[in-house]
Design an enzyme around this catalytic site. Sequence first.
Site, PDB file in Angstrom:
ATOM      1  N   TYR A  96      58.937  69.883  -1.256  1.00  0.00           N
ATOM      2  CA  TYR A  96      58.488  69.936   0.135  1.00  0.00           C
ATOM      3  C   TYR A  96      58.474  71.397   0.583  1.00  0.00           C
ATOM      4  O   TYR A  96      59.375  72.171   0.244  1.00  0.00           O
ATOM      5  CB  TYR A  96      59.415  69.111   1.029  1.00  0.00           C
ATOM      6  CG  TYR A  96      58.767  68.657   2.312  1.00  0.00           C
ATOM      7  CD1 TYR A  96      57.789  67.670   2.310  1.00  0.00           C
ATOM      8  CD2 TYR A  96      59.124  69.227   3.539  1.00  0.00           C
ATOM      9  CE1 TYR A  96      57.188  67.251   3.477  1.00  0.00           C
ATOM     10  CE2 TYR A  96      58.524  68.809   4.717  1.00  0.00           C
ATOM     11  CZ  TYR A  96      57.551  67.821   4.685  1.00  0.00           C
ATOM     12  OH  TYR A  96      56.957  67.414   5.856  1.00  0.00           O
ATOM     13  N   THR A 195      49.038  49.857   5.842  1.00  0.00           N
ATOM     14  CA  THR A 195      50.303  49.118   5.872  1.00  0.00           C
ATOM     15  C   THR A 195      51.514  50.032   6.015  1.00  0.00           C
ATOM     16  O   THR A 195      52.632  49.550   6.185  1.00  0.00           O
ATOM     17  CB  THR A 195      50.474  48.277   4.584  1.00  0.00           C
ATOM     18  OG1 THR A 195      50.411  49.139   3.440  1.00  0.00           O
ATOM     19  CG2 THR A 195      49.372  47.226   4.480  1.00  0.00           C
ATOM     20  N   SER A 196      51.312  51.343   5.943  1.00  0.00           N
ATOM     21  CA  SER A 196      52.419  52.282   6.158  1.00  0.00           C
ATOM     22  C   SER A 196      52.831  52.239   7.627  1.00  0.00           C
ATOM     23  O   SER A 196      52.129  51.690   8.478  1.00  0.00           O
ATOM     24  CB  SER A 196      51.994  53.697   5.780  1.00  0.00           C
ATOM     25  OG  SER A 196      51.017  54.173   6.702  1.00  0.00           O
ATOM     26  N   ARG A 218      44.605  48.011  -0.184  1.00  0.00           N
ATOM     27  CA  ARG A 218      44.394  47.922  -1.623  1.00  0.00           C
ATOM     28  C   ARG A 218      43.912  46.529  -2.019  1.00  0.00           C
ATOM     29  O   ARG A 218      44.236  45.535  -1.377  1.00  0.00           O
ATOM     30  CB  ARG A 218      45.690  48.255  -2.366  1.00  0.00           C
ATOM     31  CG  ARG A 218      46.062  49.722  -2.293  1.00  0.00           C
ATOM     32  CD  ARG A 218      47.434  49.982  -2.854  1.00  0.00           C
ATOM     33  NE  ARG A 218      48.486  49.408  -2.007  1.00  0.00           N
ATOM     34  CZ  ARG A 218      49.775  49.560  -2.234  1.00  0.00           C
ATOM     35  NH1 ARG A 218      50.187  50.246  -3.268  1.00  0.00           N
ATOM     36  NH2 ARG A 218      50.661  49.016  -1.413  1.00  0.00           N
ATOM     37  N   MET A 273      49.555  60.148  -1.170  1.00  0.00           N
ATOM     38  CA  MET A 273      50.417  59.268  -1.957  1.00  0.00           C
ATOM     39  C   MET A 273      49.931  59.049  -3.388  1.00  0.00           C
ATOM     40  O   MET A 273      50.735  58.851  -4.291  1.00  0.00           O
ATOM     41  CB  MET A 273      50.580  57.926  -1.240  1.00  0.00           C
ATOM     42  CG  MET A 273      51.357  58.016   0.064  1.00  0.00           C
ATOM     43  SD  MET A 273      51.769  56.392   0.753  1.00  0.00           S
ATOM     44  CE  MET A 273      50.134  55.739   1.095  1.00  0.00           C
ATOM     45  N   LEU A 297      53.261  67.277  10.897  1.00  0.00           N
ATOM     46  CA  LEU A 297      54.050  67.183  12.117  1.00  0.00           C
ATOM     47  C   LEU A 297      54.965  68.379  12.288  1.00  0.00           C
ATOM     48  O   LEU A 297      55.134  68.890  13.401  1.00  0.00           O
ATOM     49  CB  LEU A 297      54.867  65.882  12.115  1.00  0.00           C
ATOM     50  CG  LEU A 297      55.685  65.624  13.385  1.00  0.00           C
ATOM     51  CD1 LEU A 297      54.782  65.395  14.585  1.00  0.00           C
ATOM     52  CD2 LEU A 297      56.621  64.426  13.186  1.00  0.00           C
ATOM     53  N   LYS A 353      59.974  49.871   5.144  1.00  0.00           N
ATOM     54  CA  LYS A 353      60.694  51.121   5.340  1.00  0.00           C
ATOM     55  C   LYS A 353      62.195  50.856   5.218  1.00  0.00           C
ATOM     56  O   LYS A 353      62.736  49.971   5.851  1.00  0.00           O
ATOM     57  CB  LYS A 353      60.383  51.699   6.708  1.00  0.00           C
ATOM     58  CG  LYS A 353      61.221  52.884   7.131  1.00  0.00           C
ATOM     59  CD  LYS A 353      60.966  54.109   6.280  1.00  0.00           C
ATOM     60  CE  LYS A 353      59.584  54.656   6.499  1.00  0.00           C
ATOM     61  NZ  LYS A 353      59.310  55.881   5.695  1.00  0.00           N
TER      62      LYS A 353
END
Length: 358
Positions: A96, A195-196, A218, A273, A297, A353
């Site tokens: 990151y 769907t996230s 998907r 992803m 962000l 999550k």
Amino acid sequence: MASSGRSPALRALKPLFNFTLHDTLNRRAQTLSLRAFSSAMSPPSKAVVYEQHGPPDTVTRVINLPPVEVKENDVCVKMLASPINPSDINRIEGVYPVRPQVPAVGGYEGVGEVHSVGSAVKGLLPGDLVIPSPPSSGMWQTYVVKDKCVWYKINKDSPVEYAATVTVNPLTALRMLEDFTTLKSGDTVVQNGATSIVGQCIIQLAKTRGIHSVNIIRDRAGSDVKEKLNKLGADQAGIPEPALGFNCVGGNAASLVLKFLGCGGTMVTYGGMSKKPITVSTSYFIFKDLSLRGFWLQSWMSTEKAAECRVLIDHLLDLARERKLKYEMELVPFHNFHTALAKALGKQGSQPKQVIKF
């Protein structure tokens, strides 16, 4: 917004890491035992730490940390919940762009209850519900001591799991809807990764503004996934061409977003992803005049717009309390951290999550 990332306990321990972590903690604990325990010290803490970058399931472990001093401008917070986000995993892996120095405690956002405050702290009292705002490293531990400026008091009635997760994903969704194109009621957006949590938030936040959404999922996604998205407010047919698109996957999934966009549309990329590049047909630039943008962000919070952050968080938490904003999460006890981590790493297929409950 990005701090050095290490808790006071770990910063104090760093010079001794040439020995073993166990030896270091013993030495620190022995030193602290010579001092009388008082309100100026935090309780001992249990934390998820990593001493080097690498695969998160290999380099992380749960250890006990000794008490640390609560200085006059510090606030000691008893953590209640903290999620495992993809960016948390990337920080541990060392890939990151902004990450704490090792050794470090994992975690970046969360919610907790004020345990004690330093002598100079005003406006916060024991029992207040707070979040780190902007987010701050080191949230995966039972007690966190940081300067008062890190903590933001939120409504005591806020659902804990939403308070813990409100910043990184819902705020991303809100900013992307507002920062790139002026959308009005009746307009349409298109996205992959529907769907996230960001995807679920985009659907719902768009719906509250009368904005339609086209959601790419998907092929293997079952009818139950489509039904869940429809309940959140996803549209199915008979809507205008999208003016704005969101991509968090890359590869072919990004190409589909570009295909759906109308002339003059903009695709905003906020993740990758699939780890595959975005390939754009020349004709999309020439004949559709499409624009490609990116959103991070952390960069947004580093600008003058960061002052808006806490107001927007209050707005999002209001929606959560009113059940106008919801998304799938699984609360996992802290002692099952590595089970939750395995799910977050995708080792057990698609999972909600993962939110650690302390």
